[in-house]
Design an enzyme around this catalytic site. Structure first.
Site, PDB file in Angstrom:
ATOM      1  N   HIS A 110       2.986   3.740  -8.904  1.00 32.21           N
ATOM      2  CA  HIS A 110       2.817   2.313  -9.202  1.00 32.21           C
ATOM      3  C   HIS A 110       4.077   1.747  -9.866  1.00 32.21           C
ATOM      4  O   HIS A 110       4.478   0.625  -9.599  1.00 32.21           O
ATOM      5  CB  HIS A 110       1.579   2.092 -10.083  1.00 32.21           C
ATOM      6  CG  HIS A 110       0.298   2.428  -9.380  1.00 32.21           C
ATOM      7  ND1 HIS A 110       0.005   1.957  -8.112  1.00 32.21           N
ATOM      8  CD2 HIS A 110      -0.782   3.185  -9.748  1.00 32.21           C
ATOM      9  CE1 HIS A 110      -1.183   2.407  -7.735  1.00 32.21           C
ATOM     10  NE2 HIS A 110      -1.678   3.165  -8.707  1.00 32.21           N
ATOM     11  N   LEU A 152      11.453 -20.104  -4.702  1.00 35.09           N
ATOM     12  CA  LEU A 152      10.394 -19.245  -4.164  1.00 35.09           C
ATOM     13  C   LEU A 152       9.125 -19.308  -5.013  1.00 35.09           C
ATOM     14  O   LEU A 152       9.205 -19.215  -6.249  1.00 35.09           O
ATOM     15  CB  LEU A 152      10.901 -17.792  -4.147  1.00 35.09           C
ATOM     16  CG  LEU A 152       9.871 -16.725  -3.788  1.00 35.09           C
ATOM     17  CD1 LEU A 152       9.552 -16.750  -2.298  1.00 35.09           C
ATOM     18  CD2 LEU A 152      10.354 -15.326  -4.187  1.00 35.09           C
ATOM     19  N   ASP A 181       0.824  -1.209   0.000  1.00 38.21           N
ATOM     20  CA  ASP A 181       0.000   0.000   0.000  1.00 38.21           C
ATOM     21  C   ASP A 181       0.862   1.265   0.000  1.00 38.21           C
ATOM     22  O   ASP A 181       1.958   1.267   0.551  1.00 38.21           O
ATOM     23  CB  ASP A 181      -0.904  -0.035   1.242  1.00 38.21           C
ATOM     24  CG  ASP A 181      -2.034   0.958   1.150  1.00 38.21           C
ATOM     25  OD1 ASP A 181      -2.290   1.500   0.055  1.00 38.21           O
ATOM     26  OD2 ASP A 181      -2.673   1.218   2.184  1.00 38.21           O
TER      27      ASP A 181
HETATM   28  C1  FPP Z   1      -1.776   0.350  -3.345  1.00 36.13           C
HETATM   29  O1  FPP Z   1      -1.326   1.676  -3.447  1.00 36.13           O
HETATM   30  C2  FPP Z   1      -1.263  -0.440  -4.432  1.00 36.13           C
HETATM   31  C3  FPP Z   1      -2.019  -1.008  -5.406  1.00 36.13           C
HETATM   32  C4  FPP Z   1      -3.469  -0.868  -5.506  1.00 36.13           C
HETATM   33  C5  FPP Z   1      -1.412  -1.800  -6.475  1.00 36.13           C
HETATM   34  C6  FPP Z   1      -0.138  -2.497  -6.146  1.00 36.13           C
HETATM   35  C7  FPP Z   1       0.593  -2.610  -7.400  1.00 36.13           C
HETATM   36  C8  FPP Z   1       1.924  -2.572  -7.580  1.00 36.13           C
HETATM   37  C9  FPP Z   1       2.916  -2.552  -6.504  1.00 36.13           C
HETATM   38  C10 FPP Z   1       2.477  -2.552  -8.936  1.00 36.13           C
HETATM   39  C11 FPP Z   1       1.915  -3.531  -9.905  1.00 36.13           C
HETATM   40  C12 FPP Z   1       2.073  -4.949  -9.536  1.00 36.13           C
HETATM   41  C13 FPP Z   1       2.603  -5.900 -10.322  1.00 36.13           C
HETATM   42  C14 FPP Z   1       2.504  -7.337  -9.934  1.00 36.13           C
HETATM   43  C15 FPP Z   1       3.306  -5.597 -11.547  1.00 36.13           C
HETATM   44  P1  FPP Z   1      -2.409   2.821  -3.560  1.00 36.13           P
HETATM   45  O2  FPP Z   1      -2.540   3.179  -4.979  1.00 36.13           O
HETATM   46  O3  FPP Z   1      -3.693   2.367  -2.913  1.00 36.13           O
HETATM   47  O4  FPP Z   1      -1.732   3.934  -2.725  1.00 36.13           O
HETATM   48  P2  FPP Z   1      -2.470   5.056  -1.862  1.00 36.13           P
HETATM   49  O5  FPP Z   1      -3.247   4.338  -0.789  1.00 36.13           O
HETATM   50  O6  FPP Z   1      -1.330   5.834  -1.309  1.00 36.13           O
HETATM   51  O7  FPP Z   1      -3.329   5.834  -2.806  1.00 36.13           O
END
Ligand code: FPP
Length: 254
Positions: free
Chosen positions: A48, A142, A31
């Site tokens: 992201h 893994l 997150d």
């Molecule tokens: C939460 O941050 C994160 C996500 C919803 C997506 C997680 C994705 C990645 C780490 C990259 C893509 C993954 C792969 C497997 C290639 P948020 O956007 O909710 O952050 P915020 O709460 O600060 O808005």
């Protein structure tokens, strides 16, 4: 193409971690990508993208440590409600990640798996995923388990449906249904439950992640945003985990 073996750099790992009581399965709620970007006045997409870089490093560290399973929450069933552009970027990053990293992951013995309602993902992402799963299925290192279009409640409903179908078809007796059998019907069937759950960026929520599997998991919430979570952060989290007293509902008798 030649890929560097991650084990060659094993000696660089800090030695404070007790290698004989590592968590077998680490689950992560990644997150804070959006807030990481916002803090830098960057578009969310850059957050992201930085999140993918963090994932690459953590996969490598888990592999070097000999962790058996790493499950990461990459896209939840609720994430479809984000603006269309952002959903598109997340799907593009997933496709790109699989395309670019597959060979290195494969050369380093990683098994790629995915949990979630995968046939609702865009065709391209599904295709890359199927290819990656197929290519790495005979590896023995893994297990990188990607939670994609995943929701814990819908996973449980799906398992209940599979069980009910077996009962209707006479393959399963109701009285024989137990936790072990139910476990096998979940998307995570065959994997051990997570020992350690890490959530970055300070939120104290499960957000519909692995609701069944986290019953006795040690939970660690760290303040860092996901893109800032690096090898040292993971080592620190494992060290804290190793000091926890896991009783699984029981008591110590000595
Ligand atoms: C939460 O941050 C994160 C996500 C919803 C997506 C997680 C994705 C990645 C780490 C990259 C893509 C993954 C792969 C497997 C290639 P948020 O956007 O909710 O952050 P915020 O709460 O600060 O808005």
């Amino acid at each position: 193409m030649w890929f560097k073996s991650w084990n060659q750099t094993k000696n660089n790992l800090p030695d404070q971690v007790a290698m004989d009581c590592l968590p077998r399965h680490i689950a992560i709620i990644m997150d804070g990508n959006g807030r990481w970007a916002q803090k830098r006045a960057l578009p969310r997409s850059m957050g992201h993208r930085a999140g993918v870089e963090a994932l690459r490093k953590i996969v490598k560290t888990c592999s070097k440590l000999g962790i058996e399973v790493l499950t990461v929450y990459a896209f939840s069933t609720e994430n479809w409600s984000r603006p269309k552009d952002e959903v598109g970027i997340l799907m593009k990053l997933l496709t790109e990640y699989l395309r670019k990293e597959l060979e290195e992951l494969h050369q380093n013995n990683v098994v790629i798996r995915a949990i979630g309602i995968l046939n609702d993902l865009p065709q391209e992402a599904q295709h890359e995923l199927e290819h990656a799963v197929e290519r790495t299925k005979n590896n023995s290192g893994l297990v990188l388990n990607l939670a994609l279009n995943y929701g814990g409640r819908s996973e449980i409903i799906d398992a209940v449906k599979k069980m009910s179908q077996d009962v209707l078809e006479g393959k399963q007796k109701i009285d024989d249904i137990d936790e072990k059998l139910f476990n096998e019907k979940l998307f995570t069937g065959g994997l051990p439950d997570p020992d350690l759950l890490i959530r970055t960026s300070g939120e104290m929520r499960l957000s519909n992640f692995l609701l069944w599997q986290l019953a006795y998991t040690e939970i660690m919430v760290v303040e860092e945003f996901w893109p800032d979570f690096g090898e040292n952060s993971l080592i620190e989290a494992i060290k804290v985990y190793q000091k926890r007293d896991r009783r699984f509902g029981g008591i110590h008798t000595n």
